[in-house]
Structures are given as structure tokens and as C-alpha cells.
Scaffold this active site. Structure first.
Site, PDB file in Angstrom:
ATOM      1  N   SER A  76       1.394   0.780   1.142  1.00  0.00           N
ATOM      2  CA  SER A  76       0.698   1.241  -0.074  1.00  0.00           C
ATOM      3  C   SER A  76      -0.078   2.502   0.291  1.00  0.00           C
ATOM      4  O   SER A  76      -0.346   2.737   1.482  1.00  0.00           O
ATOM      5  CB  SER A  76      -0.284   0.158  -0.534  1.00  0.00           C
ATOM      6  N   TYR A 136      -7.007  -6.123   1.019  1.00  0.00           N
ATOM      7  CA  TYR A 136      -5.749  -5.408   0.765  1.00  0.00           C
ATOM      8  C   TYR A 136      -5.670  -4.142   1.623  1.00  0.00           C
ATOM      9  O   TYR A 136      -4.656  -3.852   2.259  1.00  0.00           O
ATOM     10  CB  TYR A 136      -5.680  -5.068  -0.722  1.00  0.00           C
TER      11      TYR A 136
END
Ligand code: NAD
Length: 259
Positions: free
Chosen positions: A141, A154
Site C-alpha cells: 500500500s 496497518y
């Protein structure tokens, strides 16, 4: 093309499903994985089989459980042959201030988004090494490269995925097995729809306003990334032309990390 079997974790939805369709379109047999009920799994598999005339398999392995990951790889290879391409894609999100972050959410995000990548690689590599070929692609990501507040688990997990990618690439550099990572910006999937709902409720505002002012605020192109385009990038990484690419961190983020 000799590469024919792809295993994609978290491929019953969103980006993983888009990747499954993209590779099936090119004739790959596909092993799907993810959390879904039986009718959904059957529908997804029959869509790939009828639309692209490919073989499919499915594993319900929970990416939090190393033994289920090992079994998934054994089952996939027994059903569709050696795994030529592994895409680590399964992931979850939770948004909260770090001092209020639920411990069990931290553990789950680290397990699913990071540790599962180690366990899948650990399980597929012996067979890839025996055959002297393979492709490993980790869906990280932009949050592997930069942080946002309230996403501590995350961001930590995705930074970890990039570290793992580089380490594995170096270990395998003198083989024909490559390991690369793709860092997407926002893609409109169920994972992001959940964040839109959460933000709209928290701020008492509309979904459209959240998309414009919150979700796409950091993405200069102000457009969501399309799953089909991520699939094209992954297909390139799986192709012979990408044999010299390993340990690479590729962004497709609408300019996010150019800031
Ligand atoms: P999604 O929620 O649509 O799909 C997630 C998939 O992971 C589903 O198939 C789900 O069943 C599976 N999954 C979740 N927990 C699992 C578990 N314990 N075991 C096995 N499978 C499990 O999400 P998405 O947006 O398609 O995200 C896919 C990946 O892309 C994630 O790693 C995410 O971090 C990454 N990513 C997403 C975006 C985005 O904007 N959507 C951006 C950058 C990176």
C-alpha cells in the site's frame, strides 16, 4: 507461456478478485482464498471457469493461522499443480487512535497483512526452488511508504511487507524467482467503502463529501485506482520481461507519494 497456476490470498473480494479475473483472462488456473460463504465461492469460481475457460480451486484458509496456510498451499498444488505465481493480497483495516487501538485488532492486522506473507512464501518456496522459477508479488500500500494517523497497525504491517519483499528478493537474487511489491493508493473496494461509511457517520456528513475531502485528499489525481490496472501491473511482474525486476516497490497511487 509456461507459468500457469496463480494463488491469490484474499481473492474473494476487491483487489484480489480483480487480480484473479486479470490472470484468468490470460489463461492462468486460479486458486482463490478468502472469507466467503459457499454460494459466493461457487459463483466466483464458476464465473472464472465459464468466462475464461480456466481451472479454479478455493481454500478457506484463515490468514491468521500458519497451519491453514501450509494446508492451503498443499491443497492448491495437489489440485492445480505447482504454484507459479503467489500474490499476497489478503488484508484488513481498522482505524483508531493508537492509545485506543484494540489489542486484538493490532494482532489481527499484523497477522493477516504481514505475517501471512511470510507463511505463504515459506510454504511455496521449496517447490519454486525445485523448479527454479516463480514470481512472488506482495500487495502492500502507499501506507508501506508513508503514514496516516489512526492507522498504526496497518502502516506498521505494510512497512513490514516492503521490508520482507526486499529481504526475500535478495535471498533469491541468483535464482529465477522474483519478489516485488505493489503499493496502490485508494481503490474502491469493500475495505474502503467501510472507511467511507465510518467517516461519514463520525463526521455527520455525506459519503460524497468524505470521498472528496478525506479519502481522496491525499491522492493528487482525485480518482480511485482501478483494479484492472493493478492486474495489468501484476501481469507484467509475472511475465518473462520482468525477470530483472526484484525487490522493486511499485506505486500506483495517483501521485500520493510524489508529495
Ligand atoms: P477487501 O476487503 O475487498 O478484500 C480483502 C480480502 O481479504 C477478502 O477476500 C477477504 O475475504 C480476505 N480476508 C480478510 N481477512 C482474511 C483472513 N483472515 N483470511 C483470509 N482472507 C481474509 O479489501 P481490498 O481493498 O481488496 O484489499 C486487498 C489488499 O489491498 C489488502 O492487503 C489491502 O491492504 C490492500 N490495499 C487496498 C487499498 C484500497 O484502497 N482498497 C489500497 C492499498 C492497498
Amino acid at each position: 507461456m509456461s507459468m500457469r497456476h496463480i494463488l491469490i490470498t484474499g481473492s474473494t473480494s476487491g483487489i484480489g478478485w480483480g487480480l484473479a479475473r486479470g490472470f484468468a483472462k490470460q489463461g492462468y488456473s486460479v486458486t482463490l482464498n478468502g472469507i466467503a460463504d459457499a454460494p459466493t465461492v461457487e459463483k466466483l469460481q464458476s464465473e472464472l471457469r465459464s468466462e475464461f475457460k480456466v481451472k479454479t480451486s478455493y481454500s478457506s484458509a484463515d490468514m491468521r493461522r500458519p497451519s491453514e496456510i501450509r494446508d492451503m498451499v498443499v491443497k492448491a498444488e495437489a489440485e492445480l499443480g505447482p504454484i507459479d505465481v503467489l500474490i499476497n493480497n489478503a488484508g484488513i483495516q481498522h482505524v483508531a487512535p493508537v492509545d485506543e487501538f484494540p489489542e486484538e485488532k493490532w494482532d489481527a492486522i499484523l497477522a493477516i497483512n504481514l505475517s501471512s506473507c511470510f507463511h505463504t512464501i515459506h510454504a511455496v518456496l521449496p517447490s519454486m526452488k525445485r523448479r527454479g522459477t516463480g514470481r512472488i508479488i506482495n500487495i502492500a500500500s502507499v501506507h508501506g511508504l508513508v503514514a496516516s494517523p489512526f492507522k498504526s497497525a496497518y502502516v506498521a504491517a505494510k512497512h513490514g511487507v516492503l521490508g520482507l519483499t526486499k529481504s526475500v528478493a535478495l535471498e533469491l537474487a541468483e535464482t529465477a524467482i522474483t519478489c516485488n511489491a505493489i503499493c496502490p493508493g485508494y481503490v474502491r473496494t469493500p475495505l474502503v467503502e467501510g472507511q467511507i461509511d465510518q467517516q461519514a457517520a463520525a463526521h455527520g456528513t455525506t459519503r460524497d463529501k468524505v470521498i472528496r475531502d478525506v479519502i481522496l485528499a491525499a491522492q493528487p489525481k482525485k480518482e480511485f485506482i482501478e483494479v484492472e490496472h493493478l492486474a495489468e501491473l501484476a501481469l507484467f511482474l509475472a511475465s518473462p520481461s520482468a525477470k530483472a525486476m526484484t525487490g522493486s516497490i511499485l506505486t500506483m497511487d495517483g501521485g500520493w507519494t510524489a508529495r
